[in-house]
Motif scaffolding. Structure first.
Motif, PDB file in Angstrom:
ATOM      1  N   ALA A  17       0.808  -1.215   0.000  1.00  0.00           N
ATOM      2  CA  ALA A  17       0.000   0.000   0.000  1.00  0.00           C
ATOM      3  C   ALA A  17       0.840   1.263   0.000  1.00  0.00           C
ATOM      4  O   ALA A  17       0.553   2.212  -0.723  1.00  0.00           O
ATOM      5  N   LEU A  18       1.891   1.244   0.846  1.00  0.00           N
ATOM      6  CA  LEU A  18       2.677   2.453   0.995  1.00  0.00           C
ATOM      7  C   LEU A  18       3.361   2.802  -0.326  1.00  0.00           C
ATOM      8  O   LEU A  18       3.394   3.957  -0.752  1.00  0.00           O
ATOM      9  N   ASP A  55      30.131  -4.936  26.461  1.00  0.00           N
ATOM     10  CA  ASP A  55      28.688  -4.765  26.515  1.00  0.00           C
ATOM     11  C   ASP A  55      28.285  -3.607  25.610  1.00  0.00           C
ATOM     12  O   ASP A  55      28.627  -2.460  25.868  1.00  0.00           O
ATOM     13  N   SER A 101      24.899  -3.293  24.259  1.00  0.00           N
ATOM     14  CA  SER A 101      23.489  -3.544  23.971  1.00  0.00           C
ATOM     15  C   SER A 101      22.813  -2.317  23.360  1.00  0.00           C
ATOM     16  O   SER A 101      21.906  -2.442  22.561  1.00  0.00           O
ATOM     17  N   ASP A 102      23.289  -1.131  23.716  1.00  0.00           N
ATOM     18  CA  ASP A 102      22.701   0.094  23.147  1.00  0.00           C
ATOM     19  C   ASP A 102      22.928   0.145  21.640  1.00  0.00           C
ATOM     20  O   ASP A 102      22.010   0.390  20.862  1.00  0.00           O
ATOM     21  N   LYS A 117      23.667  -2.286  19.699  1.00  0.00           N
ATOM     22  CA  LYS A 117      22.967  -3.398  19.060  1.00  0.00           C
ATOM     23  C   LYS A 117      21.508  -3.047  18.826  1.00  0.00           C
ATOM     24  O   LYS A 117      20.924  -3.386  17.806  1.00  0.00           O
ATOM     25  N   PHE A 118      20.939  -2.389  19.804  1.00  0.00           N
ATOM     26  CA  PHE A 118      19.540  -1.979  19.704  1.00  0.00           C
ATOM     27  C   PHE A 118      19.361  -1.004  18.545  1.00  0.00           C
ATOM     28  O   PHE A 118      18.408  -1.094  17.778  1.00  0.00           O
ATOM     29  N   ARG A 169      19.224  -2.085  14.637  1.00  0.00           N
ATOM     30  CA  ARG A 169      17.941  -2.363  13.999  1.00  0.00           C
ATOM     31  C   ARG A 169      17.419  -1.130  13.269  1.00  0.00           C
ATOM     32  O   ARG A 169      16.776  -1.245  12.232  1.00  0.00           O
ATOM     33  N   ARG A 178      18.807  -0.669   9.770  1.00  0.00           N
ATOM     34  CA  ARG A 178      18.146  -1.573   8.832  1.00  0.00           C
ATOM     35  C   ARG A 178      16.758  -1.039   8.479  1.00  0.00           C
ATOM     36  O   ARG A 178      16.341  -1.032   7.334  1.00  0.00           O
ATOM     37  N   GLN A 179      16.081  -0.555   9.521  1.00  0.00           N
ATOM     38  CA  GLN A 179      14.744  -0.020   9.301  1.00  0.00           C
ATOM     39  C   GLN A 179      14.797   1.180   8.343  1.00  0.00           C
ATOM     40  O   GLN A 179      13.996   1.287   7.419  1.00  0.00           O
ATOM     41  N   LEU A 217      15.255  -0.080   4.835  1.00  0.00           N
ATOM     42  CA  LEU A 217      14.019  -0.611   4.258  1.00  0.00           C
ATOM     43  C   LEU A 217      13.057   0.522   3.909  1.00  0.00           C
ATOM     44  O   LEU A 217      12.394   0.504   2.878  1.00  0.00           O
ATOM     45  N   GLN A 218      13.012   1.499   4.808  1.00  0.00           N
ATOM     46  CA  GLN A 218      12.104   2.621   4.549  1.00  0.00           C
ATOM     47  C   GLN A 218      12.558   3.426   3.342  1.00  0.00           C
ATOM     48  O   GLN A 218      11.738   3.903   2.566  1.00  0.00           O
ATOM     49  N   THR A 222      11.344   1.871   0.290  1.00  0.00           N
ATOM     50  CA  THR A 222       9.945   2.194   0.038  1.00  0.00           C
ATOM     51  C   THR A 222       9.830   3.613  -0.497  1.00  0.00           C
ATOM     52  O   THR A 222       9.091   3.890  -1.434  1.00  0.00           O
ATOM     53  N   GLU A 251      30.043   4.134  18.819  1.00  0.00           N
ATOM     54  CA  GLU A 251      29.860   3.377  20.073  1.00  0.00           C
ATOM     55  C   GLU A 251      30.711   2.114  20.065  1.00  0.00           C
ATOM     56  O   GLU A 251      31.433   1.830  21.013  1.00  0.00           O
TER      57      GLU A 251
END
Lengths: 151, 357, 488
Positions: free
Chosen positions: C302-303, C396, C398-399, C401-402, C405, C408-409, C412-413, C416, C443
């Protein structure tokens, strides 16, 4: 340099040993104090962030709205529905791993990448997502919202 | 520089008569014999205590007690605070080495029979400090509020609850309620940073004062030594002590860098207990023993019996200066030796079994 | 048991009947009475094969004495009821030997298949199943399926099915949500129009749904279950010989199977991905018209469709009569879109219309956008590598790593967002991704530095501490030696 001589120590040896002792003591102090002083310096991020698993207070989340919560290194979406129910799902779209969001106007969970939609039970109802979102458990402790993995 | 230090010393000496103390320390001798090496473990334990105090205070600056913040604040210390990883790892590693070194110190004193008259009080304060140490270990283990600690504490306080009559109230006192919750965490935090250190310092003061006052104990066999070699406590023994402390510090730094203490997963009261919950190694032999004792022994409950036996053994051990009269008379006491040997072997074997299980 | 005794009876009847060939007294009388069944039975294939009324109804067809002929004791059953109807048929049609005897090569599994089908569910009244053989084939006057007068002849079967399936009241009593307009839609489809014009070759109900073994669409064994459907369509559409007279390609299935949709449906069994019917319709199957392609694709994408509709390409495509999505993505063989589609390289679709000379604006925009998306991909790769490295070193992060994502988003956007064909909008999305990538990279780089710093720091302090310890020890030894000398 730290070998102890067999013969009685002569003047120069003594001086050398004393220099080593003094220098090493100073270096030792520096080696111990440096980390401690660095430790005492306030870090960039001044304070601990509130837990990912504790999703904040119920009063902080409006009815008919959603909120992304960091759960370890993955996002979780917490939704307070219009009928005042709390639900939490993995916020990772099952299509291509984008992070989903709550759309008030649709009343669904929505993925911005390809317009995927999930109903408020996490079921994929429209668009490309192939699978429903994994559900998380929401427990209310007083005013505190707690999110945990479903066992 | 030297004259300035001298002036400083004289200034203080003039007021509080340091000279007497220094002379007194200079007169103190350490016997030199084939078991002299064991004398060092008291000093090492003291050094580790100092490290614990320093790193403990440093951790206090960033640690936040409470169910929702404890784990995160340790994570914060480990990842965001400069050298936080070092301080925390050293604190955790030191805790373990401290108990190990205190154990070695205790057993060496036991086998040398140094507890005999007139050092009964020194021995008993030492024993009490050892029990406090176990308390430090037990309470400190919970503070990161991770999964392992949470369940280990649950099991540990459960065991305390088995003791007849006082057990249940004791368990509720320890937990601050019926279950291990945030209340337990606050309580343990209080014990760990205020109650235990306070008591410990008092005992440590008495212990050190007595050691200085009474001098080093001379072992029974030393009396028969024709040479009776000695070494001045100050500066010879103290400087050797310090060299060893430095090596221990080295060991700690290496452990902290190469084997950073893990944080694990955050405790979740709703999650099922992970497989293979084990207490820290210094509780392992007791834990393993309780596992081996059958649930019902004759008319006694197995666990109660086990706890009773360990309690009795602890009391007996603490009171050794009072029942080992032979050593006090300067005679060999084989029974005490065998008991001690049995205790050492028992602890080692059960710990290994518990470790492998 | 009932089954067994029934078939015994029929075997017995059959033998009786064989003895009495040519002397079907029942038929003779009923024919004289001019009743409907006997009229129909006259041209029934069973009659032609010499099977008497008694073959299905029992009794004795050799005698003209009604008492005797329709004596229940002699095995007369009259009109079979419920499932017994089908069992009567199956007593011959389920036996290869009997069918052979009558010189028929028909399959013998119809009754078995019918029993597994959705039509075998219990009917509203009674214990019998909804559909019996006679429901579609009629009772008297049965002719071969190849005979144009058969109710199951390809041109007739649509009406036969519609007898029930277009009956709102009837269908409501079984499955109220099932549409009843299939025939109506079918008549608008290419299949239905040809069928209506008398072409028995085009698909009718049974071609896709099966005949005796019809199952619900959601049944994984159904021919029209989403992942079986492309194969079902391909039975005809990939058959070059069969399709020859229609002059349309026969490689759709082959292409589809290679496409991103085909892989999702056929290999991953992903119910969200489209099979043939999702674009072409099912009962009203027809290729979508040029103008409606983007609407069809847009039901899922749709988008992309929305962005395209507001893009400058919308008008340009319309003017040149280019099908919207298909022009760049093709139709049956849609492969997963990669960044290669974008840009000015020969394999990029943009370059088909935009060249540096003829259309420099679009050419430049395509070049810039491709450059941006490539940069973002490289940065993401690099960020990933660093995060992995830091992770492996036990740091460590984790920040970071978070945040990984989010890169990648953004990527993908941005893919689109390409469909808006608007450089500014595109850059906005890309900038977001690049900023996140920079954060993650810095980081994890500092984490990796920290790792080495720790080891170097350890080495330095270990050396210092060791020297100090050894120096102290040497100092003590010297003190002791001096003392010994003094004592001596």
């Amino acid at each position: 340099m730290n070998q102890t001589p067999e013969t009685p120590a002569d003047q120069s040896k003594r001086d050398f040993l004393q220099i080593v002792l003094g220098g090493a003591s100073a270096a030792f102090l520096a080696a111990v104090l440096y980390p401690i002083f660095e430790y005492l310096k306030p870090p960039k991020q001044a304070e601990v962030e509130v837990s990912s698993v504790k999703a904040g207070k119920l009063s902080e989340i409006e009815k008919d709205s959603g909120k992304i919560i960091k759960f370890g290194s993955k996002p979780v979406i917490l939704i307070r529905t219009a009928n005042d129910e709390l639900r939490a799902f993995s916020a990772t779209c099952t299509h291509l791993d984008c992070t989903v969001q709550y759309r008030k106007d649709y009343g669904t969970i929505w993925c911005a990448c390809h317009n995927g939609k999930y109903d408020l039970n996490g079921r994929n109802i429209s668009g490309p997502p192939p699978r429903p979102l994994e559900e998380y458990r929401v427990v209310l402790q007083g005013d505190e919202i707690l999110i945990s993995k479903k066992v | 520089m030297k004259t300035f230090l001298k002036k400083m010393y004289d200034w203080v000496d003039e007021r509080v008569e340091l000279k007497g103390l220094v002379d007194y320390m200079g007169k103190k001798y350490v016997p030199v014999h084939r078991h002299s090496v064991w004398y060092y473990f008291g000093g090492v334990s003291l050094f580790l205590f100092i490290i614990q105090v320093v790193t403990g205070i440093l951790l206090l600056l960033y640690y936040k007690s409470g169910e929702e913040l404890a784990f995160e604040s340790i994570h914060f210390i480990m990842s965001k605070v400069q050298f936080g990883w070092l301080i925390r790892s050293i604190h955790s590693w030191t805790a373990n080495l401290f108990i190990l070194s205190a154990m070695i110190h205790m057993f060496s004193v036991y086998f040398e029979k140094s507890y005999r008259k007139p050092r009964e009080i020194t021995w008993m304060t030492g024993m009490l400090m050892f029990f406090l140490l176990l308390g430090f270990g037990f309470s400190g283990y919970l503070l990161p509020w991770n999964e392992l600690a949470f369940f280990a504490t649950k099991v540990g306080t459960d065991i305390a609850g088995v003791v007849p009559v006082v057990g249940k109230p004791l368990m509720i006192f320890l937990r601050g309620g019926d279950d291990v919750t945030g209340a337990t965490l606050s309580r343990f935090f209080g014990f760990h940073v205020a109650v235990l250190p306070g008591i410990f310092t008092v005992f440590l003061g008495i212990h050190l004062l007595l050691v200085q006052r009474q001098g080093m104990s001379e072992p029974l066999h030393w009396k028969e030594d024709p040479e009776q070699k000695t070494m001045p406590f100050f500066p010879n023994f103290l400087l050797r002590d310090i060299s060893l402390w430095l090596l221990v510090l080295n060991l700690l730094a290496i452990l902290a860098v190469f084997f950073p203490w893990e944080l694990g997963k955050k405790a979740d009261a709703f999650a099922p207990a992970p497989a293979g919950i084990k207490p820290e190694w210094y509780f392992l032999y007791m834990f393993q023993t309780l596992k081996f004792i059958p649930g019902k022994l004759w008319i006694l409950d197995g666990e109660v019996l086990g706890i009773g036996l360990f309690g009795a053994a602890g009391v007996l051990w603490t009171l050794v200066p009072f029942w080992d009269l032979k050593s006090a008379r300067g005679e060999q006491n084989r029974l005490a030796n065998y008991l001690g040997l049995f205790a050492v072997i028992y602890i080692i074997i059960l710990t290994i079994i518990g470790w492998l299980a | 048991m009932k089954h067994f005794s029934l078939s015994l009876i029929f075997t017995f009847l059959l033998i009786l009947h064989l003895q009495a060939r040519g002397q079907d007294q029942c038929f003779e009388c009923h024919k004289n009475a001019e009743d409907n069944p006997s009229k129909l039975f006259d041209h029934d294939i069973h009659h032609q094969k010499g099977i008497t009324c008694a073959g299905c109804h029992g009794g004795n067809s050799q005698t003209d004495d009604m008492e005797q002929a329709m004596n229940k004791k002699a095995g007369f059953i009259g009109r079979p009821q419920g499932d017994d109807i089908s069992r009567v048929c199956a007593s011959c049609h389920g036996s290869q030997e009997k069918m052979k005897y009558f010189g028929s090569s028909l399959p013998t599994n119809q009754w078995k298949n019918l029993q597994t089908s959705i039509h075998a569910k219990p009917a509203l009244k009674g214990k019998e199943q909804i559909v019996q053989c006679t429901t579609c084939h009629n009772a008297h006057g049965i002719v071969s399926v190849k005979n144009p007068s058969s109710p199951v002849y390809p041109l007739n079967v649509v009406k036969t099915c519609a007898r029930c399936h277009a009956d709102v009241a009837f269908m409501r009593s079984y499955n109220p949500s099932l549409p009843v307009d299939q025939l109506e839609k079918y008549r608008t489809s290419v299949h239905g129009m040809r069928n209506g014009k008398g072409d028995p070759k085009t698909a009718q109900c049974a071609s896709c749904h099966g005949s005796h073994n019809i199952r619900a669409v959601k049944d994984v064994k159904s021919n029209v279950y989403f992942s079986n459907l492309p194969g079902t369509c391909a039975k005809c559409h990939s058959n070059t010989a069969y399709m020859k007279e229609y002059k349309i390609p026969t490689d759709q299935y082959e292409k589809y199977a290679k496409s991103v949709h085909g892989i999702a449906v056929l290999q991953k069994h992903d119910p969200g991905a489209p099979a043939c019917n999702n674009c072409h319709g099912n009962h009203g199957a027809m290729p979508p018209g040029i103008e409606s392609i983007s609407k069809v694709c847009g039901t899922c994408h749709a988008l992309n469709a929305e962005l395209f509709a507001s893009s400058p390409h919308k008008k340009a495509f319309e003017e040149r009569k280019l099908p919207e999505c298909e022009t760049c993505h093709s139709n049956h063989e849609i492969v997963a879109a990669t960044d290669k589609l974008l840009g000015t390289a020969p394999e990029a679709v943009c370059s088909r219309c935009h060249s540096a000379v003829q259309n420099p604006n679009g050419y430049l925009a395509a070049k810039v956008m491709r450059g941006l998306i490539d940069t973002m991909e490289n940065r993401e790769e690099y960020a990933k590598e660093l995060v992995d490295e830091a992770d492996q070193k036990g740091m460590d992060i984790s920040d970071a790593k978070f945040k990984l994502r989010d890169i990648r988003q953004a990527r993908l956007q941005s893919r689109t967002m390409v469909h808006a064909f608007n450089e500014a909008k595109f850059e906005e999305v890309v900038d977001n991704g690049l900023k996140t990538a920079d954060f993650v990279i810095s980081e994890s780089q500092s984490s990796i530095h920290e790792y080495f710093f720790r080891r170097i720091g350890l080495a330095v302090s270990t050396i210092i501490i060791t020297i100090l310890a050894l120096a102290l020890y040497a100092f003590v030894r010297r003190l002791e030696r001096k003392k010994n000398e003094v004592n001596k």
